[in-house]
Design a protein around this motif. Structure first.
Motif, PDB file in Angstrom:
ATOM      1  N   ASP A   6      13.861  -9.699  -5.122  1.00 16.16           N
ATOM      2  CA  ASP A   6      14.356 -10.770  -5.992  1.00 16.16           C
ATOM      3  C   ASP A   6      13.287 -11.856  -6.069  1.00 16.16           C
ATOM      4  O   ASP A   6      13.311 -12.828  -5.309  1.00 16.16           O
ATOM      5  CB  ASP A   6      15.657 -11.312  -5.371  1.00 16.16           C
ATOM      6  CG  ASP A   6      16.438 -12.216  -6.319  1.00 16.16           C
ATOM      7  OD1 ASP A   6      16.371 -11.996  -7.541  1.00 16.16           O
ATOM      8  OD2 ASP A   6      17.124 -13.134  -5.827  1.00 16.16           O
ATOM      9  N   THR A  26      14.349  -7.920  -9.443  1.00 15.57           N
ATOM     10  CA  THR A  26      15.160  -8.798 -10.298  1.00 15.57           C
ATOM     11  C   THR A  26      14.451 -10.144 -10.412  1.00 15.57           C
ATOM     12  O   THR A  26      13.898 -10.648  -9.434  1.00 15.57           O
ATOM     13  CB  THR A  26      16.585  -9.006  -9.723  1.00 15.57           C
ATOM     14  OG1 THR A  26      16.492  -9.420  -8.359  1.00 15.57           O
ATOM     15  CG2 THR A  26      17.409  -7.736  -9.807  1.00 15.57           C
ATOM     16  N   THR A  27      14.448 -10.683 -11.632  1.00 17.34           N
ATOM     17  CA  THR A  27      13.912 -12.030 -11.829  1.00 17.34           C
ATOM     18  C   THR A  27      15.004 -12.852 -12.509  1.00 17.34           C
ATOM     19  O   THR A  27      16.014 -12.302 -12.952  1.00 17.34           O
ATOM     20  CB  THR A  27      12.665 -12.019 -12.745  1.00 17.34           C
ATOM     21  OG1 THR A  27      13.065 -11.654 -14.074  1.00 17.34           O
ATOM     22  CG2 THR A  27      11.616 -11.042 -12.257  1.00 17.34           C
ATOM     23  N   ASN A  28      14.802 -14.138 -12.552  1.00 21.41           N
ATOM     24  CA  ASN A  28      15.659 -15.009 -13.373  1.00 21.41           C
ATOM     25  C   ASN A  28      14.786 -16.166 -13.838  1.00 21.41           C
ATOM     26  O   ASN A  28      13.652 -16.326 -13.342  1.00 21.41           O
ATOM     27  CB  ASN A  28      16.922 -15.446 -12.596  1.00 21.41           C
ATOM     28  CG  ASN A  28      16.615 -16.299 -11.384  1.00 21.41           C
ATOM     29  OD1 ASN A  28      15.756 -17.169 -11.424  1.00 21.41           O
ATOM     30  ND2 ASN A  28      17.310 -16.064 -10.276  1.00 21.41           N
ATOM     31  N   LEU A  31      13.259 -18.259 -11.034  1.00 19.85           N
ATOM     32  CA  LEU A  31      12.217 -17.589 -10.241  1.00 19.85           C
ATOM     33  C   LEU A  31      10.893 -17.537 -11.011  1.00 19.85           C
ATOM     34  O   LEU A  31       9.823 -17.708 -10.429  1.00 19.85           O
ATOM     35  CB  LEU A  31      12.665 -16.161  -9.871  1.00 19.85           C
ATOM     36  CG  LEU A  31      13.800 -16.057  -8.844  1.00 19.85           C
ATOM     37  CD1 LEU A  31      14.282 -14.603  -8.706  1.00 19.85           C
ATOM     38  CD2 LEU A  31      13.358 -16.586  -7.482  1.00 19.85           C
ATOM     39  N   LYS A  84      18.967  -8.859 -18.351  1.00 19.99           N
ATOM     40  CA  LYS A  84      19.956  -9.603 -17.568  1.00 19.99           C
ATOM     41  C   LYS A  84      20.704 -10.552 -18.497  1.00 19.99           C
ATOM     42  O   LYS A  84      20.084 -11.349 -19.211  1.00 19.99           O
ATOM     43  CB  LYS A  84      19.206 -10.418 -16.521  1.00 19.99           C
ATOM     44  CG  LYS A  84      19.768 -10.312 -15.141  1.00 19.99           C
ATOM     45  CD  LYS A  84      18.848 -11.077 -14.210  1.00 19.99           C
ATOM     46  CE  LYS A  84      19.384 -11.081 -12.821  1.00 19.99           C
ATOM     47  NZ  LYS A  84      18.629 -11.974 -11.959  1.00 19.99           N
ATOM     48  N   PHE A 130      26.856 -12.963  -6.974  1.00 19.30           N
ATOM     49  CA  PHE A 130      25.960 -13.848  -6.220  1.00 19.30           C
ATOM     50  C   PHE A 130      26.630 -14.250  -4.907  1.00 19.30           C
ATOM     51  O   PHE A 130      27.331 -15.268  -4.849  1.00 19.30           O
ATOM     52  CB  PHE A 130      25.649 -15.097  -7.057  1.00 19.30           C
ATOM     53  CG  PHE A 130      24.571 -14.910  -8.095  1.00 19.30           C
ATOM     54  CD1 PHE A 130      24.358 -13.683  -8.707  1.00 19.30           C
ATOM     55  CD2 PHE A 130      23.770 -15.980  -8.473  1.00 19.30           C
ATOM     56  CE1 PHE A 130      23.362 -13.518  -9.678  1.00 19.30           C
ATOM     57  CE2 PHE A 130      22.769 -15.831  -9.427  1.00 19.30           C
ATOM     58  CZ  PHE A 130      22.564 -14.600 -10.031  1.00 19.30           C
ATOM     59  N   ARG A 133      25.653 -17.890  -3.265  1.00 10.89           N
ATOM     60  CA  ARG A 133      26.197 -19.075  -3.957  1.00 10.89           C
ATOM     61  C   ARG A 133      27.699 -19.182  -3.734  1.00 10.89           C
ATOM     62  O   ARG A 133      28.247 -20.294  -3.719  1.00 10.89           O
ATOM     63  CB  ARG A 133      25.865 -19.015  -5.453  1.00 10.89           C
ATOM     64  CG  ARG A 133      24.376 -19.168  -5.710  1.00 10.89           C
ATOM     65  CD  ARG A 133      24.058 -19.427  -7.159  1.00 10.89           C
ATOM     66  NE  ARG A 133      22.644 -19.190  -7.405  1.00 10.89           N
ATOM     67  CZ  ARG A 133      22.037 -19.441  -8.543  1.00 10.89           C
ATOM     68  NH1 ARG A 133      22.706 -19.938  -9.558  1.00 10.89           N
ATOM     69  NH2 ARG A 133      20.738 -19.197  -8.689  1.00 10.89           N
ATOM     70  N   ALA A 164      23.549  -9.813  -4.941  1.00 14.17           N
ATOM     71  CA  ALA A 164      22.486 -10.771  -5.285  1.00 14.17           C
ATOM     72  C   ALA A 164      22.731 -12.091  -4.567  1.00 14.17           C
ATOM     73  O   ALA A 164      23.765 -12.280  -3.934  1.00 14.17           O
ATOM     74  CB  ALA A 164      22.453 -10.975  -6.796  1.00 14.17           C
ATOM     75  N   SER A 165      21.750 -12.994  -4.693  1.00 10.60           N
ATOM     76  CA  SER A 165      21.803 -14.281  -3.996  1.00 10.60           C
ATOM     77  C   SER A 165      21.939 -14.045  -2.487  1.00 10.60           C
ATOM     78  O   SER A 165      22.751 -14.653  -1.813  1.00 10.60           O
ATOM     79  CB  SER A 165      22.980 -15.111  -4.552  1.00 10.60           C
ATOM     80  OG  SER A 165      22.995 -16.405  -4.035  1.00 10.60           O
ATOM     81  N   ARG A 167      20.762 -14.393   1.214  1.00 11.18           N
ATOM     82  CA  ARG A 167      20.090 -15.519   1.884  1.00 11.18           C
ATOM     83  C   ARG A 167      19.504 -15.167   3.246  1.00 11.18           C
ATOM     84  O   ARG A 167      18.659 -15.875   3.759  1.00 11.18           O
ATOM     85  CB  ARG A 167      21.091 -16.669   2.078  1.00 11.18           C
ATOM     86  CG  ARG A 167      21.655 -17.214   0.786  1.00 11.18           C
ATOM     87  CD  ARG A 167      20.678 -18.219   0.166  1.00 11.18           C
ATOM     88  NE  ARG A 167      20.972 -18.428  -1.247  1.00 11.18           N
ATOM     89  CZ  ARG A 167      21.946 -19.189  -1.708  1.00 11.18           C
ATOM     90  NH1 ARG A 167      22.731 -19.836  -0.880  1.00 11.18           N
ATOM     91  NH2 ARG A 167      22.134 -19.313  -3.013  1.00 11.18           N
ATOM     92  N   THR A 184      19.515  -7.019  -3.749  1.00  8.33           N
ATOM     93  CA  THR A 184      18.254  -7.586  -4.240  1.00  8.33           C
ATOM     94  C   THR A 184      17.893  -8.752  -3.332  1.00  8.33           C
ATOM     95  O   THR A 184      18.664  -9.702  -3.182  1.00  8.33           O
ATOM     96  CB  THR A 184      18.308  -7.958  -5.739  1.00  8.33           C
ATOM     97  OG1 THR A 184      16.976  -8.326  -6.135  1.00  8.33           O
ATOM     98  CG2 THR A 184      19.287  -9.073  -6.093  1.00  8.33           C
TER      99      THR A 184
HETATM  100  C1  E4P Z   1      19.768 -12.183  -8.771  1.00 11.81           C
HETATM  101  O1  E4P Z   1      19.578 -11.393  -9.645  1.00 11.81           O
HETATM  102  C2  E4P Z   1      19.346 -13.600  -8.781  1.00 11.81           C
HETATM  103  O2  E4P Z   1      18.038 -13.658  -9.294  1.00 11.81           O
HETATM  104  C3  E4P Z   1      19.290 -14.229  -7.432  1.00 11.81           C
HETATM  105  O3  E4P Z   1      19.752 -13.338  -6.436  1.00 11.81           O
HETATM  106  C4  E4P Z   1      19.844 -15.598  -7.315  1.00 11.81           C
HETATM  107  O4  E4P Z   1      19.739 -16.042  -5.996  1.00 11.81           O
HETATM  108  P1  E4P Z   1      19.878 -17.567  -5.555  1.00 11.81           P
HETATM  109  O5  E4P Z   1      21.340 -17.892  -5.481  1.00 11.81           O
HETATM  110  O6  E4P Z   1      19.249 -17.599  -4.191  1.00 11.81           O
HETATM  111  O7  E4P Z   1      19.153 -18.381  -6.572  1.00 11.81           O
END
Ligand code: E4P
Length: 216
Positions: A6, A26-28, A31, A84, A130, A133, A164-165, A167, A184
């Motif tokens: 990620d 995975t990107t957003n 990122l 996405k 996520f 979060r 995802a997300s 930690r 991820t």
């Molecule tokens: C997943 O696709 C997201 O890019 C990512 O996991 C978000 O994580 P974050 O809550 O740490 O920003």
């Protein structure tokens, strides 16, 4: 469970790729912005030259038409690109239309089982809850993963669950136990997954014992 990275950091992707365990990225937008890169196409093309697997790139439009147009652009960059799309009425409309056109999607910013079911019904290839979060606001992120896996299996939904997300390493363990298809993970967490103090101590001990006998 497969592991995706990620990140949009090319150096991290190169380092992790050497391990032979990364199946996708995975990107957003956050990122990509963190890397001070503003040409998403360049970033995604660079990533596809390193990792042979699904690479998620996110749309920024908020209306179905804009999302679909953007998704068509993004998916033309490489056959490995997955678009996405955040969950919303517009997002679901776009995912359904893209599914009919054979474009792979990753429904992102998923925080509830209802959202996940709708994403699966719309035909999302991947659904990304996520967990971090959710934990941040006092909800049980991993419980959502377990529920999604159970319900998707119960109804034969082909969508894959991406935890995802993430930690910390315990999130990865819990995602695997809950049956997530994919976790991820940030590069930092991937490195933490490798480490164990007893492994380090064991290696030092083996080396010291061998040195002692080798010296005679
Ligand atoms: C997943 O696709 C997201 O890019 C990512 O996991 C978000 O994580 P974050 O809550 O740490 O920003």
């Amino acid at each position: 469970m497969r592991i995706f990275l990620d990140t949009a950091n090319i150096n991290e992707i190169r380092q992790a790729a050497k391990l032979g365990i990364i199946s996708g990225v995975t990107t957003n937008p956050s990122l990509v912005a963190k890397e001070n890169r503003c040409d998403l196409r360049d970033v995604i093309r660079e990533i596809t030259s390193i990792i042979n697997g699904p690479i998620s790139a996110e749309v920024l439009s908020s209306d179905p038409r804009g999302m679909i147009e953007e998704a068509q652009q993004i998916s033309s960059w490489s056959p490995n690109v997955v678009v996405k799309i955040p969950i919303s009425a517009a997002g679901l409309e776009a995912i359904s239309a893209l599914c009919l056109r054979g474009i792979k999607t990753n429904m992102t910013l998923c925080f509830s089982l209802n959202q996940a079911i709708l994403g699966a019904l719309a035909g999302a290839t991947y659904v990304s809850p996520f967990v971090g979060r959710l934990d941040d606001i006092g909800h049980d992120g991993m419980a959502l993963i377990a529920e999604m896996v159970k319900v998707f299996r119960q109804y034969g939904f082909p969508s894959q669950v991406i935890a995802a997300s993430i930690r910390h390493p315990l999130h990865c363990v819990a995602a695997a136990r809950a049956g997530a298809h994919i976790a991820t993970v940030p590069y930092r967490v991937l490195m933490q997954m490798i480490d164990h103090p007893l492994t380090e101590r064991g290696i030092s001990l083996f080396a010291a014992d061998w040195q002692r006998i080798a010296r005679g």
